[in-house]
Write a protein that holds these residues in place. Structure first.
Motif, PDB file in Angstrom:
ATOM      1  N   ALA A  96      26.363  45.857  74.641  1.00  0.00           N
ATOM      2  CA  ALA A  96      27.475  45.651  75.579  1.00  0.00           C
ATOM      3  C   ALA A  96      27.478  44.208  76.082  1.00  0.00           C
ATOM      4  O   ALA A  96      28.538  43.567  76.166  1.00  0.00           O
ATOM      5  CB  ALA A  96      27.384  46.631  76.748  1.00  0.00           C
ATOM      6  N   LYS A  97      26.307  43.695  76.400  1.00  0.00           N
ATOM      7  CA  LYS A  97      26.198  42.310  76.877  1.00  0.00           C
ATOM      8  C   LYS A  97      26.582  41.334  75.765  1.00  0.00           C
ATOM      9  O   LYS A  97      27.246  40.326  76.013  1.00  0.00           O
ATOM     10  CB  LYS A  97      24.767  42.039  77.367  1.00  0.00           C
ATOM     11  N   PHE A  98      26.176  41.621  74.547  1.00  0.00           N
ATOM     12  CA  PHE A  98      26.549  40.801  73.401  1.00  0.00           C
ATOM     13  C   PHE A  98      28.068  40.725  73.261  1.00  0.00           C
ATOM     14  O   PHE A  98      28.640  39.640  73.124  1.00  0.00           O
ATOM     15  CB  PHE A  98      25.923  41.356  72.120  1.00  0.00           C
ATOM     16  N   LYS A  99      28.721  41.877  73.313  1.00  0.00           N
ATOM     17  CA  LYS A  99      30.189  41.913  73.187  1.00  0.00           C
ATOM     18  C   LYS A  99      30.846  41.110  74.301  1.00  0.00           C
ATOM     19  O   LYS A  99      31.801  40.370  74.073  1.00  0.00           O
ATOM     20  CB  LYS A  99      30.686  43.355  73.195  1.00  0.00           C
ATOM     21  N   LYS A 100      30.347  41.248  75.507  1.00  0.00           N
ATOM     22  CA  LYS A 100      30.880  40.497  76.648  1.00  0.00           C
ATOM     23  C   LYS A 100      30.699  38.997  76.432  1.00  0.00           C
ATOM     24  O   LYS A 100      31.621  38.209  76.652  1.00  0.00           O
ATOM     25  CB  LYS A 100      30.181  40.947  77.934  1.00  0.00           C
ATOM     26  N   ASN A 101      29.515  38.605  75.987  1.00  0.00           N
ATOM     27  CA  ASN A 101      29.245  37.184  75.755  1.00  0.00           C
ATOM     28  C   ASN A 101      30.075  36.605  74.618  1.00  0.00           C
ATOM     29  O   ASN A 101      30.412  35.418  74.638  1.00  0.00           O
ATOM     30  CB  ASN A 101      27.754  36.954  75.500  1.00  0.00           C
ATOM     31  N   MET A 102      30.409  37.427  73.642  1.00  0.00           N
ATOM     32  CA  MET A 102      31.207  36.953  72.501  1.00  0.00           C
ATOM     33  C   MET A 102      32.646  36.644  72.906  1.00  0.00           C
ATOM     34  O   MET A 102      33.359  35.963  72.157  1.00  0.00           O
ATOM     35  CB  MET A 102      31.184  37.983  71.357  1.00  0.00           C
ATOM     36  N   THR A 103      33.074  37.125  74.055  1.00  0.00           N
ATOM     37  CA  THR A 103      34.459  36.881  74.482  1.00  0.00           C
ATOM     38  C   THR A 103      34.528  35.958  75.699  1.00  0.00           C
ATOM     39  O   THR A 103      35.600  35.827  76.300  1.00  0.00           O
ATOM     40  CB  THR A 103      35.146  38.218  74.825  1.00  0.00           C
TER      41      THR A 103
END
Length: 141
Positions: A132-139
């Motif tokens: 979830a944190k990865f997805k947030k950081n990718m955007t």
């Protein structure tokens, strides 16, 4: 939020082949399985250490979490010292310095896994939060 604990160390370690008492067999086993070394494996190994030293070490539980975090920060400081004293390139290129760096990083991971054990954070919870944190950081930008 789930509060499930890591699987009992004995069960998981036996499933990994750690029921073997012979040190040579353990070393061979570790060499053969490190390619699939998971958070669950690290938690089980760390739990086994905790069980072995339960009479000497502070018991694992939420009240010990902050102490384990402080010990982990001390190990992070040792990692920083290695890089500060030897430089970035030497930490990558010099075999002796690199071995020391990796050993201290393993210490950091051991305390990190102690913190996970203290708060009952399992592999699935960590995976969900991490992705979830990865997805947030990718955007972000």
């Amino acid at each position: 939020m789930s509060t499930k604990k890591a699987p009992p160390a004995g069960d998981h370690l036996q499933s990994l082949g750690w029921a073997i008492q012979d040190e040579n067999s353990k070393s061979k086993f570790m060499e053969e399985t490190m390619g699939d070394f998971t958070i669950e494996d690290m938690l089980a190994i760390q739990q086994a250490l905790q069980e072995k030293y339960k009479d000497k070490w502070e018991p694992i539980g939420p009240e010990a979490g902050k102490h384990k975090l402080l010990w982990m920060l001390g190990e992070v400081g040792e990692v920083i010292d290695i890089i500060k004293k030897n430089g970035d390139q030497k930490a990558v290129e010099d075999a002796e310095v690199r071995q020391h760096l990796v050993e201290e990083m393993a210490d950091v991971l051991m305390y990190y896994n102690d913190v996970l054990l203290c708060y009952g954070i399992n592999e699935q919870e960590l995976k969900e939060a991490y992705t979830a944190k990865f997805k947030k950081n990718m955007t972000r930008w």
